[in-house]
Design an enzyme around this catalytic site. Structure first.
Site, PDB file in Angstrom:
ATOM      1  N   ASP A 145       0.851  -1.185   0.000  1.00  0.00           N
ATOM      2  CA  ASP A 145       0.000   0.000   0.000  1.00  0.00           C
ATOM      3  C   ASP A 145       0.885   1.233   0.000  1.00  0.00           C
ATOM      4  O   ASP A 145       2.018   1.203   0.538  1.00  0.00           O
ATOM      5  CB  ASP A 145      -0.935   0.038   1.218  1.00  0.00           C
ATOM      6  CG  ASP A 145      -1.959   1.164   1.098  1.00  0.00           C
ATOM      7  OD1 ASP A 145      -2.875   1.028   0.274  1.00  0.00           O
ATOM      8  OD2 ASP A 145      -1.820   2.173   1.805  1.00  0.00           O
ATOM      9  N   GLU A 197       0.935   5.751   0.222  1.00  0.00           N
ATOM     10  CA  GLU A 197       0.289   7.049   0.433  1.00  0.00           C
ATOM     11  C   GLU A 197       1.011   8.046  -0.455  1.00  0.00           C
ATOM     12  O   GLU A 197       2.244   7.981  -0.605  1.00  0.00           O
ATOM     13  CB  GLU A 197       0.362   7.489   1.900  1.00  0.00           C
ATOM     14  CG  GLU A 197      -0.278   6.517   2.878  1.00  0.00           C
ATOM     15  CD  GLU A 197      -1.761   6.306   2.649  1.00  0.00           C
ATOM     16  OE1 GLU A 197      -2.385   7.174   1.997  1.00  0.00           O
ATOM     17  OE2 GLU A 197      -2.291   5.272   3.085  1.00  0.00           O
ATOM     18  N   HIS A 199      -4.166  10.979   4.737  1.00  0.00           N
ATOM     19  CA  HIS A 199      -3.073  10.389   5.525  1.00  0.00           C
ATOM     20  C   HIS A 199      -2.451  11.336   6.547  1.00  0.00           C
ATOM     21  O   HIS A 199      -1.628  10.898   7.368  1.00  0.00           O
ATOM     22  CB  HIS A 199      -1.975   9.837   4.606  1.00  0.00           C
ATOM     23  CG  HIS A 199      -1.486  10.813   3.563  1.00  0.00           C
ATOM     24  ND1 HIS A 199      -0.878  12.003   3.874  1.00  0.00           N
ATOM     25  CD2 HIS A 199      -1.489  10.735   2.208  1.00  0.00           C
ATOM     26  CE1 HIS A 199      -0.525  12.637   2.765  1.00  0.00           C
ATOM     27  NE2 HIS A 199      -0.894  11.894   1.737  1.00  0.00           N
ATOM     28  N   HIS A 245      -5.223   7.358   7.361  1.00  0.00           N
ATOM     29  CA  HIS A 245      -4.622   6.215   6.685  1.00  0.00           C
ATOM     30  C   HIS A 245      -3.105   6.206   6.886  1.00  0.00           C
ATOM     31  O   HIS A 245      -2.473   7.244   7.058  1.00  0.00           O
ATOM     32  CB  HIS A 245      -4.933   6.260   5.190  1.00  0.00           C
ATOM     33  CG  HIS A 245      -6.353   5.921   4.865  1.00  0.00           C
ATOM     34  ND1 HIS A 245      -6.706   4.938   3.984  1.00  0.00           N
ATOM     35  CD2 HIS A 245      -7.530   6.437   5.321  1.00  0.00           C
ATOM     36  CE1 HIS A 245      -8.011   4.852   3.891  1.00  0.00           C
ATOM     37  NE2 HIS A 245      -8.534   5.781   4.697  1.00  0.00           N
ATOM     38  N   ASP A 285      -2.564   0.119   6.495  1.00  0.00           N
ATOM     39  CA  ASP A 285      -3.519  -0.323   5.478  1.00  0.00           C
ATOM     40  C   ASP A 285      -3.082  -1.647   4.861  1.00  0.00           C
ATOM     41  O   ASP A 285      -3.919  -2.500   4.547  1.00  0.00           O
ATOM     42  CB  ASP A 285      -3.644   0.736   4.388  1.00  0.00           C
ATOM     43  CG  ASP A 285      -4.419   1.953   4.869  1.00  0.00           C
ATOM     44  OD1 ASP A 285      -4.884   1.927   6.020  1.00  0.00           O
ATOM     45  OD2 ASP A 285      -4.551   2.927   4.111  1.00  0.00           O
TER      46      ASP A 285
END
Length: 494
Positions: free
Chosen positions: A7, A9, A57, A150, A155
């Site tokens: 994952d 960001e 985030h 997040h 995540d």
């Protein structure tokens, strides 16, 4: 088999437009079990973080300044992935950013055949949804740490637990994986007040300085966005105050705009509207006003009685500005920085009599078992568990296939315009609104439908209109002692 759950960001939503990765998290799985090996790092993106990404985030440019560059860990990322499959939720998004970062450094990114989208896995298990990660966590009843914003590793760990549950494999514990996470950066300041910025490593990629032409283009786009918003605001005011279609047209022209109806030459039916200011023109579709907007409700257009008056607007527009093919003003094309041009719709846009509802909706049957469950929810007010609501949502009856406009018409006729929960449901995003309306049309109390729809959204900080949040809080206050909406105790402050 070895797999990598990944994952990221990012600073924005488009790798093509220069947005960068600011955090990456990866977890190693072997035969579906977490081995404990992870890769986690924050990066200095060397560019600003878009406000919408920061809301997701919580990372800002100031917080990330001084972190390693992506180039410092690019080879380590490739080595960790190797040639094994990469699992990601909505993998297209992560794949584009990883590819852009690697190609910027002249490295070969993981191949297309390595990426596996876990949304496809969720859809095979739940054909009717949900597909969003937060909703899958709730549906599969996976315990997760409190997550208000997040994080890439968090995540990835949650996704690994979801994948294991979807595949029927042993559960994956998220806490041990998170214990290896890198410290979250913060914009700490020295006693003197200056930001504590570490020396920054040399960057292999530098965004070129903007030329005077670029700056002028940006200024022109800002003026264009402002013109589009000014036009939208005038149409919005007329839309809110109008009592009929002719009244709406008159109010638009009174505000200083010009309007041209697009009429069929044979039937006189309305295909749309063109709004023109001194700087720009917009079509009604760009404002969220489709043909169906003027086929029913307060602003219903009736060719048999309004055709002649509407043709007069068309004639005056053509006399002043000529045919649309020779339009001299630019068409409204707002930039991605510009807020949405969609009009705020009225709380219930469809006005229908009971006879019209019966004619359009017809007899919608509800199975006997489903009817009993609904009566229990409305009568006993038990804990609104996910299993019961999933059963209500996917009930195989005629309401499953009813069009949204019919759902709105039926709920308005059954509950009226003064139902606060129903008005709040109308402000929900399309998918949630239609789901809640189907529950209500089957006989579920609107307050129960609203609470169940908003609970997971509010729990994970999903942005909702204020009218929705306030209605949910009011329901919670009045029903707490009656043990209604008990599943919202931890998500809505009384």
């Amino acid at each position: 088999m070895r797999e990598i759950v990944l994952d990221t960001e990012t600073t924005g939503g488009s790798a093509k437009n220069g947005d960068r990765i600011c955090e990456i998290g990866m977890i190693e799985l072997v035969d579906g079990a977490a081995t404990g090996r992870i890769f986690h790092s924050y990066f200095d993106p060397c560019c600003d973080v878009h406000w919408a990404a920061k809301r997701v985030h919580g990372l800002s440019r100031k917080m990330l300044t001084g972190q390693p560059l992506f180039a410092d860990h690019a080879q380590g990322i490739l080595d960790f992935i190797g040639a094994d499959p990469v699992l990601a939720h909505n993998s297209v998004f992560d794949q584009r950013f990883v590819r852009a970062e690697m190609e910027r450094l002249g490295l070969v990114p993981p191949g297309n055949n390595q990426w596996r989208d876990t949304i496809r896995l969720a859809e095979r298990r739940f054909p009717r949804g949900p597909a969003k990660l937060d909703l899958l966590v709730e549906k599969l009843e996976i315990e997760t740490p409190d997550r208000k914003i997040h994080g890439a590793l968090l995540d990835a760990a949650i996704l690994a637990a979801v994948v294991a549950r979807l595949r029927g494999q042993p559960d994956i514990d998220i806490v041990p994986l998170m214990s290896q996470a890198q410290p979250r950066p913060s914009a700490a300041r020295k006693p003197g007040g200056e930001a504590d910025l570490r020396p920054q490593a040399a960057t292999p990629f530098k965004t070129p300085d903007k030329t005077p032409q670029d700056l002028q283009r940006n200024r022109d786009q800002q003026r264009h966005d402002q013109a589009c918003l000014a036009l939208r605001d005038k149409v919005q005011e007329a839309f809110d105050q109008a009592q009929s279609f002719p009244d709406f047209m008159a109010r638009v022209e009174t505000s200083g705009l010009r309007v041209r109806p697009n009429l069929s030459k044979t039937t006189g039916e309305l295909g749309g509207l063109r709004f023109r200011s001194d700087d720009v023109y917009l079509l009604s579709s760009a404002l969220g006003l489709g043909r169906k907007t003027f086929e029913q409700g307060v602003l219903k257009y009736d060719p048999s009685t309004m055709l002649e008056e509407t043709q007069a607007y068309n004639a005056r527009y053509t006399a002043d500005f000529g045919q649309c093919a020779h339009e001299t003003l630019p068409k409204g094309r707002p930039s991605w920085h510009c807020p949405s041009l969609k009009l705020n719709r009225p709380e219930i846009a469809v006005a229908a009599s009971a006879e019209e509802v019966d004619a359009e909706v017809g007899a919608k049957t509800v199975t006997e078992g489903l009817r009993k469950e609904i009566e229990q929810v409305n009568g006993w007010a038990p804990r609104l568990d996910s299993a019961m609501y999933e059963m209500l949502k996917s009930g195989q009856d005629d309401w499953s296939r009813v069009a949204p406009k019919h759902l709105v018409a039926h709920t308005q006729a059954a509950h009226g315009d003064e139902s606060e929960p129903l008005r709040a449901i109308m402000y929900m995003p399309d998918t949630d609104r239609n789901t809640a309306l189907r529950w209500v049309c089957r006989g579920l109390d609107p307050a129960h439908a609203l609470c169940k729809t908003t609970a997971p959204r509010m729990k994970f900080g999903y942005p909702l209109p204020e009218i929705v949040v306030q209605a949910a809080r009011n329901i919670h206050r009045t029903s707490m002692r009656a043990h209604e909406c008990r599943d919202m105790d931890e998500t809505v402050e009384p």
